[in-house]
Design an enzyme around this catalytic site. Structure first.
Site, mmCIF file in Angstrom:
data_model
loop_
_atom_site.group_PDB
_atom_site.id
_atom_site.type_symbol
_atom_site.label_atom_id
_atom_site.label_comp_id
_atom_site.label_asym_id
_atom_site.label_seq_id
_atom_site.Cartn_x
_atom_site.Cartn_y
_atom_site.Cartn_z
ATOM 1 N NE ARG A 26 49.644 38.076 38.484
ATOM 2 C CZ ARG A 26 50.678 38.303 37.705
ATOM 3 N NH1 ARG A 26 50.652 37.913 36.439
ATOM 4 N NH2 ARG A 26 51.741 38.899 38.156
ATOM 5 C CB THR B 38 50.340 28.651 40.390
ATOM 6 O OG1 THR B 38 49.277 29.501 40.891
ATOM 7 C CG2 THR B 38 50.753 27.669 41.478
ATOM 8 C CG ASP C 109 50.597 44.466 42.262
ATOM 9 O OD1 ASP C 109 50.726 43.242 42.393
ATOM 10 O OD2 ASP C 109 49.514 45.068 42.423
ATOM 11 C CG ASP D 239 50.690 45.710 45.841
ATOM 12 O OD1 ASP D 239 49.705 45.514 46.581
ATOM 13 O OD2 ASP D 239 51.515 44.828 45.550
HETATM 14 O O1 LIG Z 1 46.780 38.597 33.505
HETATM 15 P P1 LIG Z 1 47.182 38.100 34.846
HETATM 16 O O2 LIG Z 1 48.526 37.410 34.828
HETATM 17 O O3 LIG Z 1 46.142 37.255 35.495
HETATM 18 O O4 LIG Z 1 47.454 39.380 35.765
HETATM 19 C C1 LIG Z 1 46.590 40.457 35.817
HETATM 20 C C2 LIG Z 1 45.896 40.526 37.146
HETATM 21 O O5 LIG Z 1 46.847 40.869 38.170
HETATM 22 C C3 LIG Z 1 46.384 42.023 38.881
HETATM 23 O O6 LIG Z 1 45.589 41.693 39.936
HETATM 24 P P2 LIG Z 1 46.170 41.057 41.288
HETATM 25 O O7 LIG Z 1 46.195 39.563 41.215
HETATM 26 O O8 LIG Z 1 47.464 41.706 41.627
HETATM 27 O O9 LIG Z 1 45.064 41.417 42.332
HETATM 28 P P3 LIG Z 1 44.706 42.848 42.964
HETATM 29 O O10 LIG Z 1 43.953 43.603 41.911
HETATM 30 O O11 LIG Z 1 43.864 42.482 44.129
HETATM 31 O O12 LIG Z 1 45.976 43.527 43.359
HETATM 32 C C4 LIG Z 1 45.594 42.758 37.815
HETATM 33 O O13 LIG Z 1 44.741 43.727 38.360
HETATM 34 C C5 LIG Z 1 44.891 41.649 37.102
HETATM 35 O O14 LIG Z 1 43.678 41.247 37.715
HETATM 36 O O1 LIG Z 2 52.676 43.756 35.712
HETATM 37 C C1 LIG Z 2 51.659 43.358 36.310
HETATM 38 C C2 LIG Z 2 51.150 42.054 36.149
HETATM 39 C C3 LIG Z 2 50.031 41.700 36.825
HETATM 40 N N1 LIG Z 2 49.433 42.577 37.645
HETATM 41 C C4 LIG Z 2 49.908 43.823 37.816
HETATM 42 O O2 LIG Z 2 49.334 44.609 38.586
HETATM 43 N N2 LIG Z 2 51.027 44.184 37.167
HETATM 44 MG MG LIG Z 3 47.783 43.283 42.564
#
Ligand SMILES: O=P(O)(O)OC[C@H]1O[C@H](OP(=O)(O)OP(=O)(O)O)[C@H](O)[C@@H]1O
Ligand SMILES: O=c1cc[nH]c(=O)[nH]1
Ligand SMILES: [Mg+2]
Length: 210
Positions: free
Chosen positions: A105, A109, A201, A204
């Site tokens: 994400r 945005t 997150d 993370d």
């Molecule tokens: O429904 P959304 O608002 O799109 O959010 C959810 C997304 O956010 C997180 O990923 P992130 O973008 O943090 O990537 P990562 O798994 O690499 O940490 C999670 O694992 C989803 O893929």
């Molecule tokens: O709360 C949240 C939202 C998006 N992605 C995450 O990992 N946590």
């Molecule tokens: Mg993430």
């Protein structure tokens, strides 16, 4: 047919999710709990799977017995955090094929940025289970499923750990044919698109990157 939204109320799932929410839970514990929960959630998302038959000889008699048609399945992980659910589900269905969709994400945005796409051949003939622990705005899961449908996938389920009502709604509008299995639907999203109360997150917390 699975329900459009299934919240898995099993005590073991709810207990482990509570431990994962705690801000003091370590990275190692978080990963371990996610792995354990993935085995339990897999039970629910694999209802009504395609089956085949095989002949087995028990100590008493030969019989026709049911068997998973595992090769007709694909597990698709939305990187990175999806991998935390993938391993457990794959352990239960070792013959499933595996795909990856790289998305993160944009923090301003909240739109998903794609960096990878690789899914098994003949995706149109497979049951596809998409895994990602978090369904927040729904932008990532909707984009991932858009890509899968463009590649030909027709029979898709979405497995997550935690969802926001906003994300469930967005998925229902964009992909009403995709059932969602989750352990909980929380109160709301905050102004940064995080699930509240949530667990922070997931990526993370799994990998200790913040
Ligand atoms: O429904 P959304 O608002 O799109 O959010 C959810 C997304 O956010 C997180 O990923 P992130 O973008 O943090 O990537 P990562 O798994 O690499 O940490 C999670 O694992 C989803 O893929
Ligand atoms: O709360 C949240 C939202 C998006 N992605 C995450 O990992 N946590
Ligand atoms: Mg993430």
């Amino acid at each position: 047919m699975l329900d459009h939204l299934k919240i898995v109320q099993h005590p073991l799932v709810q207990h482990k999710l509570t431990l994962m929410r705690r801000k003091d839970t370590s990275t190692a514990e978080f990963r371990q709990l996610l792995r354990e929960i993935s085995l339990l959630l897999a039970y629910e998302v694999t209802r009504e799977l395609p089956m085949t038959k095989t002949t087995v000889e028990t100590p008493l008699k030969e019989m026709e017995a049911p068997l998973l048609a595992g090769k007709k399945m694909a597990l698709v992980s939305i990187l990175r955090a999806g991998n935390g659910l993938l391993d457990g589900v794959l352990e239960l269905i070792p013959s499933a094929r595996v795909g990856f969709i790289g998305l993160y994400r944009n923090e301003e945005t909240l739109e998903p940025v794609q960096y990878y796409f690789k899914v098994p051949e003949e995706i149109s003939e497979r049951l596809v289970i998409v895994v990602d622990p978090m369904l927040a705005t729904g932008n990532s899961s909707v984009a991932a499923i858009d890509l899968l449908k463009k590649a030909g996938a027709k029979n898709i389920r979405f497995l997550c750990l935690l969802a926001a009502p906003e994300g469930v709604q967005r998925m229902a509008e964009a992909h009403p044919d995709v059932p969602i299995v989750t352990a909980a639907v929380d109160e709301r999203l905050n102004e940064h698109g995080y699930i509240v109360p949530g667990l922070g997150d997931a990526g993370d917390r799994m990998y200790g990157t913040k």
